[in-house]
Design an enzyme around this catalytic site. Structure first.
Site, PDB file in Angstrom:
ATOM      1  N   TYR A 144       0.846  -1.199   0.000  1.00  9.13           N
ATOM      2  CA  TYR A 144       0.000   0.000   0.000  1.00  9.13           C
ATOM      3  C   TYR A 144       0.881   1.249   0.000  1.00  9.13           C
ATOM      4  O   TYR A 144       1.976   1.233   0.553  1.00  9.13           O
ATOM      5  CB  TYR A 144      -0.983   0.037   1.176  1.00  9.13           C
ATOM      6  CG  TYR A 144      -0.394  -0.154   2.559  1.00  9.13           C
ATOM      7  CD1 TYR A 144      -0.071  -1.417   3.040  1.00  9.13           C
ATOM      8  CD2 TYR A 144      -0.202   0.938   3.409  1.00  9.13           C
ATOM      9  CE1 TYR A 144       0.439  -1.594   4.319  1.00  9.13           C
ATOM     10  CE2 TYR A 144       0.307   0.768   4.696  1.00  9.13           C
ATOM     11  CZ  TYR A 144       0.625  -0.508   5.140  1.00  9.13           C
ATOM     12  OH  TYR A 144       1.134  -0.682   6.400  1.00  9.13           O
ATOM     13  N   PRO A 145       0.389   2.306  -0.630  1.00  7.90           N
ATOM     14  CA  PRO A 145       1.116   3.565  -0.591  1.00  7.90           C
ATOM     15  C   PRO A 145       0.635   4.411   0.585  1.00  7.90           C
ATOM     16  O   PRO A 145      -0.488   4.221   1.066  1.00  7.90           O
ATOM     17  CB  PRO A 145       0.739   4.213  -1.923  1.00  7.90           C
ATOM     18  CG  PRO A 145      -0.621   3.700  -2.230  1.00  7.90           C
ATOM     19  CD  PRO A 145      -0.768   2.361  -1.563  1.00  7.90           C
ATOM     20  N   LYS A 148       2.583  11.075   4.921  1.00 12.36           N
ATOM     21  CA  LYS A 148       2.535  11.665   6.261  1.00 12.36           C
ATOM     22  C   LYS A 148       1.768  12.982   6.107  1.00 12.36           C
ATOM     23  O   LYS A 148       2.044  13.760   5.185  1.00 12.36           O
ATOM     24  CB  LYS A 148       3.954  11.927   6.784  1.00 12.36           C
ATOM     25  CG  LYS A 148       4.791  10.661   6.999  1.00 12.36           C
ATOM     26  CD  LYS A 148       4.554  10.031   8.352  1.00 12.36           C
ATOM     27  CE  LYS A 148       5.333   8.751   8.554  1.00 12.36           C
ATOM     28  NZ  LYS A 148       6.745   8.939   8.855  1.00 12.36           N
ATOM     29  N   GLN A 184       9.521  -5.905   6.115  1.00 13.12           N
ATOM     30  CA  GLN A 184       9.043  -4.707   5.420  1.00 13.12           C
ATOM     31  C   GLN A 184      10.107  -4.153   4.482  1.00 13.12           C
ATOM     32  O   GLN A 184      11.293  -4.228   4.784  1.00 13.12           O
ATOM     33  CB  GLN A 184       8.639  -3.636   6.440  1.00 13.12           C
ATOM     34  CG  GLN A 184       9.720  -2.657   6.864  1.00 13.12           C
ATOM     35  CD  GLN A 184      10.722  -3.221   7.870  1.00 13.12           C
ATOM     36  OE1 GLN A 184      10.790  -4.421   8.095  1.00 13.12           O
ATOM     37  NE2 GLN A 184      11.522  -2.359   8.447  1.00 13.12           N
TER      38      GLN A 184
HETATM   39  C1  VOV Z   1       7.767  -5.057   9.890  1.00 14.09           C
HETATM   40  C2  VOV Z   1       8.046  -4.182  10.712  1.00 14.09           C
HETATM   41  C3  VOV Z   1       8.579  -2.768  10.581  1.00 14.09           C
HETATM   42  C4  VOV Z   1       9.749  -2.342  11.142  1.00 14.09           C
HETATM   43  C5  VOV Z   1      10.775  -3.151  11.927  1.00 14.09           C
HETATM   44  C6  VOV Z   1       9.873  -0.938  10.823  1.00 14.09           C
HETATM   45  C7  VOV Z   1      10.930  -0.134  11.275  1.00 14.09           C
HETATM   46  C8  VOV Z   1      11.136   1.154  10.753  1.00 14.09           C
HETATM   47  C9  VOV Z   1      12.258   1.982  11.125  1.00 14.09           C
HETATM   48  C10 VOV Z   1      13.340   1.619  12.121  1.00 14.09           C
HETATM   49  C11 VOV Z   1      12.156   3.139  10.379  1.00 14.09           C
HETATM   50  C12 VOV Z   1      13.099   4.360  10.426  1.00 14.09           C
HETATM   51  C13 VOV Z   1      14.384   4.128   9.753  1.00 14.09           C
HETATM   52  C14 VOV Z   1      14.241   3.663   8.348  1.00 14.09           C
HETATM   53  O1  VOV Z   1      14.421   2.440   8.170  1.00 14.09           O
HETATM   54  O2  VOV Z   1      13.896   4.455   7.462  1.00 14.09           O
HETATM   55  C15 VOV Z   1      10.994   3.003   9.543  1.00 14.09           C
HETATM   56  C16 VOV Z   1      10.600   3.944   8.603  1.00 14.09           C
HETATM   57  C17 VOV Z   1       9.363   3.900   7.990  1.00 14.09           C
HETATM   58  N1  VOV Z   1       8.363   2.964   8.160  1.00 14.09           N
HETATM   59 FE1  VOV Z   1       8.525   1.260   9.227  1.00 14.09          FE
HETATM   60  N2  VOV Z   1       8.775  -0.535  10.083  1.00 14.09           N
HETATM   61  C18 VOV Z   1       7.946  -1.627   9.931  1.00 14.09           C
HETATM   62  C19 VOV Z   1       6.710  -1.678   9.307  1.00 14.09           C
HETATM   63  C20 VOV Z   1       6.123  -0.546   8.756  1.00 14.09           C
HETATM   64  C21 VOV Z   1       4.754  -0.448   8.321  1.00 14.09           C
HETATM   65  C22 VOV Z   1       3.716  -1.538   8.455  1.00 14.09           C
HETATM   66  C23 VOV Z   1       4.570   0.803   7.822  1.00 14.09           C
HETATM   67  C24 VOV Z   1       3.244   1.394   7.336  1.00 14.09           C
HETATM   68  C25 VOV Z   1       2.645   2.246   8.471  1.00 14.09           C
HETATM   69  C26 VOV Z   1       1.270   1.829   8.889  1.00 14.09           C
HETATM   70  O3  VOV Z   1       0.809   2.366   9.916  1.00 14.09           O
HETATM   71  O4  VOV Z   1       0.625   1.021   8.246  1.00 14.09           O
HETATM   72  C27 VOV Z   1       5.811   1.493   7.868  1.00 14.09           C
HETATM   73  C28 VOV Z   1       6.034   2.749   7.369  1.00 14.09           C
HETATM   74  C29 VOV Z   1       7.284   3.357   7.426  1.00 14.09           C
HETATM   75  C30 VOV Z   1       7.600   4.576   6.740  1.00 14.09           C
HETATM   76  C31 VOV Z   1       6.669   5.319   5.813  1.00 14.09           C
HETATM   77  C32 VOV Z   1       8.882   4.909   7.067  1.00 14.09           C
HETATM   78  C33 VOV Z   1       9.656   6.145   6.590  1.00 14.09           C
HETATM   79  C34 VOV Z   1       9.242   7.286   7.486  1.00 14.09           C
HETATM   80  C35 VOV Z   1       9.966   8.574   7.296  1.00 14.09           C
HETATM   81  O5  VOV Z   1       9.375   9.603   7.709  1.00 14.09           O
HETATM   82  O6  VOV Z   1      11.082   8.593   6.778  1.00 14.09           O
HETATM   83  N3  VOV Z   1       6.733   0.665   8.468  1.00 14.09           N
HETATM   84  N4  VOV Z   1      10.357   1.812   9.813  1.00 14.09           N
END
Ligand code: VOV
Length: 248
Positions: A144-145, A148, A184
């Site tokens: 899914y896209p 923020k 992810q």
């Molecule tokens: C499977 C699990 C999982 C894990 C471990 C995880 C961890 C992390 C870490 C540590 C970081 C920050 C460093 C990086 O790696 O960029 C992120 C970053 C990010 N994430 Fe995440 N995320 C997961 C999963 C995960 C999901 C399910 C979603 C959708 C949110 C939801 O509500 O549906 C998501 C979104 C994001 C996004 C859009 C970003 C970038 C944000 C920004 O502003 O730059 N993410 N994410």
């Protein structure tokens, strides 16, 4: 002006969603269908060679529901390489039996919210592996896209780096509790496509998508700032299961 998070980019990503034109597929004769399938198998081999030479990665999944029938997710070194793989598919006979349902263009992205101070991330093999990942062959995919929010009272881009880092830490902790269950791949798409990120999740138990996404809905970064597009879910295809799916 607020400090932008610095990001690292890896392979470019194309999620190419197709629907099968069953009427045309059924109307084709046996030989046409066989040629189309042979060509598809050849194509699959080429994708594997790209993966073996560490120049990209491709996975193919079904899509359940009416949004599409299958998705090809390609990672490649350049946008030109992505366009080439898209064009090559379009020129196959099998593509004549499909229609384009949706596509998403982005690039594998890591941000520095939780990075270690003073470390050069590009010297860290784990980071390189995350930027240029071999796509996992888990049984299920969820894509899914998302954005923020940039609303008057809830504007992610007006928050300080510290505020965003605190929220991302909490996000990361929830994510980490799904280690081993959900993998992810976050791809950035600001300037490339209609949303800011693509979220691609892989799991062997599709229910873990529901549990993870639901749990994250209560976490501030998603509850307050997340905006989401359409969700696509489906299961892994290989050369054999695709042929089964197309069997009449
Ligand atoms: C499977 C699990 C999982 C894990 C471990 C995880 C961890 C992390 C870490 C540590 C970081 C920050 C460093 C990086 O790696 O960029 C992120 C970053 C990010 N994430 Fe995440 N995320 C997961 C999963 C995960 C999901 C399910 C979603 C959708 C949110 C939801 O509500 O549906 C998501 C979104 C994001 C996004 C859009 C970003 C970038 C944000 C920004 O502003 O730059 N993410 N994410």
């Amino acid at each position: 002006m607020n400090e932008a998070a610095s990001t690292l980019e890896g392979w470019y990503a194309l999620h190419d969603f197709r629907s099968i034109n069953w009427a045309a597929w059924k109307a084709a004769d046996d030989e046409e269908r066989a040629v189309a399938l042979d060509e598809l198998q050849e194509f699959w081999k080429e994708w594997k060679e790209v993966e073996d030479s560490s120049k990209g990665s491709t996975v193919v999944y079904t899509v359940v529901g009416q949004k599409a029938d299958l998705v090809m997710m390609h990672l490649r070194e350049t946008l030109e390489d992505l366009k080439a793989v898209e064009n090559a598919f379009n020129k196959t006979m099998f593509a004549q039996y499909t229609t384009k349902s949706y596509s998403y263009v982005s690039v594998v992205e890591l941000s520095n919210y939780l990075g270690k101070e003073g470390e050069d991330p590009m010297q860290n093999p784990d980071i390189i592996a995350r930027l240029k990942p071999v796509l996992p062959q888990r049984q299920y995919i969820c894509f899914y896209p998302m954005n923020k929010k940039r609303e008057l009272n809830d504007n992610w881009y007006m928050l300080s780096m510290d505020e965003r880092r605190t929220m991302m830490r909490s996000h990361g902790m929830i994510g980490r509790s799904y280690a081993g269950k959900v993998k992810q791949i976050i791809t950035g798409s600001v300037g490339f496509d209609d949303w800011e990120w693509g979220v691609t999740l892989f799991a062997d138990d599709a229910l873990q998508f529901k549990k993870l996404v639901y749990e994250m809905r209560f976490d501030e970064v998603s509850a307050r700032y997340g905006e989401f597009g359409s969700f696509y879910v489906g299961s892994l295809l290989n050369e054999g299961t695709l042929e089964d799916m197309l069997k009449l």
